[in-house]
Design an enzyme around this catalytic site. Structure first.
Site, PDB file in Angstrom:
ATOM      1  N   LYS A   4      -9.452   1.738  -2.651  1.00 16.78           N
ATOM      2  CA  LYS A   4      -9.754   1.208  -1.321  1.00 16.78           C
ATOM      3  C   LYS A   4     -11.123   1.679  -0.850  1.00 16.78           C
ATOM      4  O   LYS A   4     -11.417   2.880  -0.842  1.00 16.78           O
ATOM      5  CB  LYS A   4      -8.659   1.677  -0.358  1.00 16.78           C
ATOM      6  CG  LYS A   4      -8.772   1.169   1.067  1.00 16.78           C
ATOM      7  CD  LYS A   4      -7.592   1.684   1.874  1.00 16.78           C
ATOM      8  CE  LYS A   4      -7.581   1.208   3.310  1.00 16.78           C
ATOM      9  NZ  LYS A   4      -6.419   1.747   4.055  1.00 16.78           N
ATOM     10  N   GLU A  45       0.845  -1.190   0.000  1.00 16.66           N
ATOM     11  CA  GLU A  45       0.000   0.000   0.000  1.00 16.66           C
ATOM     12  C   GLU A  45       0.884   1.243   0.000  1.00 16.66           C
ATOM     13  O   GLU A  45       1.996   1.234   0.534  1.00 16.66           O
ATOM     14  CB  GLU A  45      -0.891  -0.020   1.241  1.00 16.66           C
ATOM     15  CG  GLU A  45      -1.873   1.143   1.330  1.00 16.66           C
ATOM     16  CD  GLU A  45      -2.733   1.114   2.588  1.00 16.66           C
ATOM     17  OE1 GLU A  45      -3.773   1.787   2.596  1.00 16.66           O
ATOM     18  OE2 GLU A  45      -2.364   0.413   3.561  1.00 16.66           O
ATOM     19  N   CYS A  94      -5.427  -3.228   2.502  1.00 16.78           N
ATOM     20  CA  CYS A  94      -5.215  -3.040   3.932  1.00 16.78           C
ATOM     21  C   CYS A  94      -6.477  -3.190   4.794  1.00 16.78           C
ATOM     22  O   CYS A  94      -6.921  -4.301   5.043  1.00 16.78           O
ATOM     23  CB  CYS A  94      -4.549  -1.688   4.173  1.00 16.78           C
ATOM     24  SG  CYS A  94      -3.708  -1.557   5.789  1.00 16.78           S
TER      25      CYS A  94
END
Length: 277
Positions: A114, A40, A155
């Site tokens: 995300k 990330e 994540c």
């Protein structure tokens, strides 16, 4: 297919981070990896929005994306750029936390923003409000390289298991979870979350991570957990990078996915539970 997970200690300087990332990618390809993954925010780890405004670019102008696309083409590899922090047209000026899958011709095969923002209070002194600086994504993404279908996440998404279940039900055999995990939550939850997502879906989980104390020219340095991890479809940890920058390797065999799902066929079960009383 041999996959390589790169563990980085990125700073808040995208220009300085790029050659380090490229060197690791070159090394991984030299060791026979056909699928290389970075963490990330590969380009910039920063908690300062003012600094990000100065150094980040839009997708069309981002030099890290352009250079890594060219490198994937030169090395003839599939490359998951775990995510890049990018400027957007958001009215509030928020950035995108965007993951890219690059094919061996250097083309963008898929991209994913995300969805779940890291808005948490880890401790009395450690608080994150990712949604203040980043615009959440609105769509799940499944890519279909020839070596196996890839469900793309980033994540904090790992704490929302139904995203992973939906990706696996749609055909994902490999789940990518590039991360910059907090050290506090990483020590408590990292391995068990990665193994749980693999076990629940009978999928490979590939989670390249940021690690260590990240140099910052503005604001406080951020510390991440590291331990980039590859987990097999049966939930076994195939590789763990520990706490130092570097590369771990794993051989992917999609027959192991089919075997795990056959042994415990829970993925497609849809019982009616009714309402709790």
């Amino acid at each position: 297919m041999k996959a390589a997970l790169i563990q980085l200690n990125s700073s808040d300087d995208p220009e300085a981070n790029l050659p380090v990332t490229q060197a690791f990618i070159r090394e991984a390809a030299g060791h026979g990896a056909g699928f290389v993954l970075t963490p990330e925010v590969t380009n910039c780890v920063s908690g300062s929005r003012a600094h990000q405004i100065e150094v980040l670019q839009t997708q069309d102008d981002d030099p890290t994306l352009a250079a890594l696309r060219e490198q994937a083409d030169q090395l003839n590899i599939w490359l998951l750029i775990g995510s890049l922090a990018l400027k957007t047209d958001d009215p509030g000026g928020r950035f995108a936390n965007r993951s890219f899958l690059i094919n061996p011709d250097g083309e963008i095969a898929a991209w994913y923003d995300k969805i779940h923002m890291f808005d948490v209070q880890v401790s009395e002194v450690e608080t994150y409000r990712e949604s203040a600086g980043y615009r959440p994504g609105t769509r799940s993404v499944l890519a279909r390289p020839e070596f196996g279908s890839v469900g793309m996440t980033v994540c904090y998404d790992v704490r929302f298991p139904y995203l992973f279940r939906r990706l696996a039900q749609a055909g994902a055999e490999i789940l990518t979870i590039p991360s910059a995990f907090s050290k506090v939550t990483g020590q408590a939850h990292w391995e068990v979350l990665m193994r749980a997502r693999a076990i629940e879906t009978g999928s490979y989980v590939l989670a390249p991570a940021q690690t260590g104390l990240h140099r910052a020219s503005r604001g406080k340095p951020r510390e991440t957990y590291g331990h980039s991890m590859a987990v097999g479809p049966w939930g076994d940890v195939l590789a763990d990078a520990g706490a130092e920058p570097g590369i771990i390797y794993v051989d992917l065999n999609m027959s192991e996915v089919a075997k795990a799902r056959h042994r415990i066929p829970s993925l497609h079960a849809a019982p009616e539970y009714g309402n709790p009383e």
